[in-house]
Write an enzyme that holds these catalytic residues in place. Structure first.
Site, PDB file in Angstrom:
ATOM      1  CB  CYS A 245      -0.960  -0.047   1.184  1.00  0.00           C
ATOM      2  SG  CYS A 245      -2.344   1.099   1.025  1.00  0.00           S
TER       3      CYS A 245
ATOM      4  CG  HIS B  98      -3.391  -3.776   3.293  1.00  0.00           C
ATOM      5  ND1 HIS B  98      -2.354  -3.108   3.906  1.00  0.00           N
ATOM      6  CD2 HIS B  98      -4.149  -2.840   2.698  1.00  0.00           C
ATOM      7  CE1 HIS B  98      -2.489  -1.810   3.690  1.00  0.00           C
ATOM      8  NE2 HIS B  98      -3.568  -1.611   2.955  1.00  0.00           N
TER       9      HIS B  98
ATOM     10  CD  GLU C 271      -0.525  -5.531   5.790  1.00  0.00           C
ATOM     11  OE1 GLU C 271      -0.544  -6.105   4.680  1.00  0.00           O
ATOM     12  OE2 GLU C 271      -0.843  -4.330   5.926  1.00  0.00           O
TER      13      GLU C 271
END
Lengths: 82, 228
Positions: free
Chosen positions: B86, B203, B205
Site C-alpha cells: 500500500c 494488504h 498482512e
C-alpha cells in the site's frame, strides 16, 4: 525572488479530478468546456537570491521532489518580490 | 528469518505486519524507525501501509527521502527481498525502486474492501508458494492505488514478467469489473527487474489469519521466509 511553479498531469495520464470537474462545469451549462486538467501551484520564496541561482534551485526542487516525472510535467516563472 | 519493518511518521499497518511475521509466521520482526541508517543483520524488509507524512505532495513523495531509504537502496542492490504494501508500494515507486506511479483512484473515492488477486507467476521469491490457477482474497484500503505506466513501459513489464498480481474475479477472470481503482491492465502488484522488490496495493498482512476473514496473504510471507 519568488518562484511560481505549475505542476500538471502529463499528456495521456488520466486525471480523474479534471474529468469530474469538467463534467460538473458542463452540467452547470458551460457547454463549451472540453478538457479540464487539474494540477498544483507552488510558490517558493527565495530571499536574497539572484535570478540565475533561483532558476537553478527551482529546477532542482521540481526534478527532485515537486514533480514526479512519470506522471507530471512542470513549468515555472521567477518573479521579483513584492 | 529476521524481518525489518520500517516505521515512518503515520505508518499505520506496521503492527499488522509485525503480528503476521512474529505471531502468525513465528519469525523475527523488528521495527526500524525511518531515521535509522542501517539494515545490517536483516534478511527482508517490509515497508508497511499508512499515510507517511500525511500523503503531502504525493503519497510516498516525502518518505522516500528518509535516511533509512538509502539503506533500503543498498539492501535492494544486494539482492535481498523488499516488500512494500500500500503506502509502502507508493514509497517504492516514488523512490524509483519500482517502475510506474500510483495516482488517485478513478472513482476519486477511498476504496476499502476485499479483492481477489491472481498471481501472474510463481517464479519470484515472493510468490513461490502461490498457485497461479487460484485467486487470493485480501483487503485493499487506499485513495491512490491507480497504477499507471506508459504503454512502452507496460510492454517491458509484461515481457520481463514484472507484473506480480492482477485484480480478478473470484474465479480468476481479469476483467474491468474486477478492477477497484482503474489500474492499467488490472495491475495490483509489480516487481523490479531483479525480482527482489515487490510492491502491491492489497494488504497480505491483514489477511494472515482465517479469524480475520482470510489467511490468503500468508502464502506471500511464507514464500519470503523460504517455507515450502
Amino acid at each position: 525572488m519568488k518562484a511560481l511553479v505549475y505542476i500538471t498531469p502529463k499528456e495521456g495520464i488520466l486525471d480523474p479530478q479534471g474529468l469530474t470537474v469538467g463534467k460538473a462545469l458542463r452540467n452547470l451549462g458551460m457547454k463549451q468546456v472540453a478538457d479540464v486538467r487539474i494540477g498544483k501551484y507552488v510558490e517558493i520564496d527565495l530571499p536574497k537570491t539572484k535570478r540565475k541561482k533561483a532558476e537553478e534551485i527551482t529546477k532542482q526542487a521540481c526534478d527532485r521532489l515537486l514533480a514526479n516525472p512519470n506522471i507530471e510535467a512542470y513549468r515555472f516563472e521567477i518573479v521579483e518580490d513584492g | 528469518m529476521r524481518f525489518a519493518i520500517l516505521v515512518f511518521p503515520a505508518s499505520n499497518c506496521d503492527h499488522d505486519a509485525y503480528h503476521a511475521v512474529r505471531h502468525v509466521l513465528g519469525e523475527e520482526g523488528v521495527f526500524v524507525w525511518h531515521n535509522e541508517t542501517s539494515l545490517d543483520g536483516f534478511d527482508a524488509v517490509i515497508i508497511p501501509g499508512g499515510f507517511s507524512y500525511g500523503d503531502y505532495l504525493r503519497s510516498g513523495a516525502i518518505a522516500r527521502f528518509s535516511p533509512i531509504m538509502e539503506a533500503v537502496r543498498g539492501f535492494v542492490e544486494d539482492g535481498k527481498p523488499v516488500i512494500g504494501i500500500c503506502n509502502g508500494f507508493q514509497i517504492l515507486v516514488e523512490a524509483g525502486l519500482l517502475p510506474g506511479a500510483l495516482i488517485s483512484n478513478q472513482s476519486l473515492r477511498f476504496v476499502s474492501k476485499m479483492v481477489y488477486l491472481k498471481p501472474e507467476s510463481n517464479s519470484s521469491l515472493f510468490t513461490k508458494n502461490l498457485d497461479c490457477s487460484q485467486t487470493y482474497r485480501m483487503p485493499i484500503a487506499h485513495q491512490a492505488g491507480n497504477y499507471v505506466v506508459g504503454p512502452a513501459e507496460l510492454e517491458k513489464l509484461e515481457q520481463h514478467g514484472q507484473v506480480a498480481f492482477r485484480y480478478a474475479t473470484p474465479d480468476g477472470e481479469i476483467i474491468p469489473e474486477a478492477n477497484p481503482n482503474g489500474s492499467v491492465a488490472n495491475i495490483a502488484g509489480v516487481l523490479n527487474r531483479g525480482k527482489n522488490v515487490l510492491g502491491l496495493m492489497p494488504h497480505p498482512e491483514r489477511a494472515a489469519e482465517a479469524t480475520v476473514g482470510s489467511d490468503d496473504g500468508l502464502a506471500i510471507f511464507r514464500s519470503i521466509a523460504g517455507y515450502d
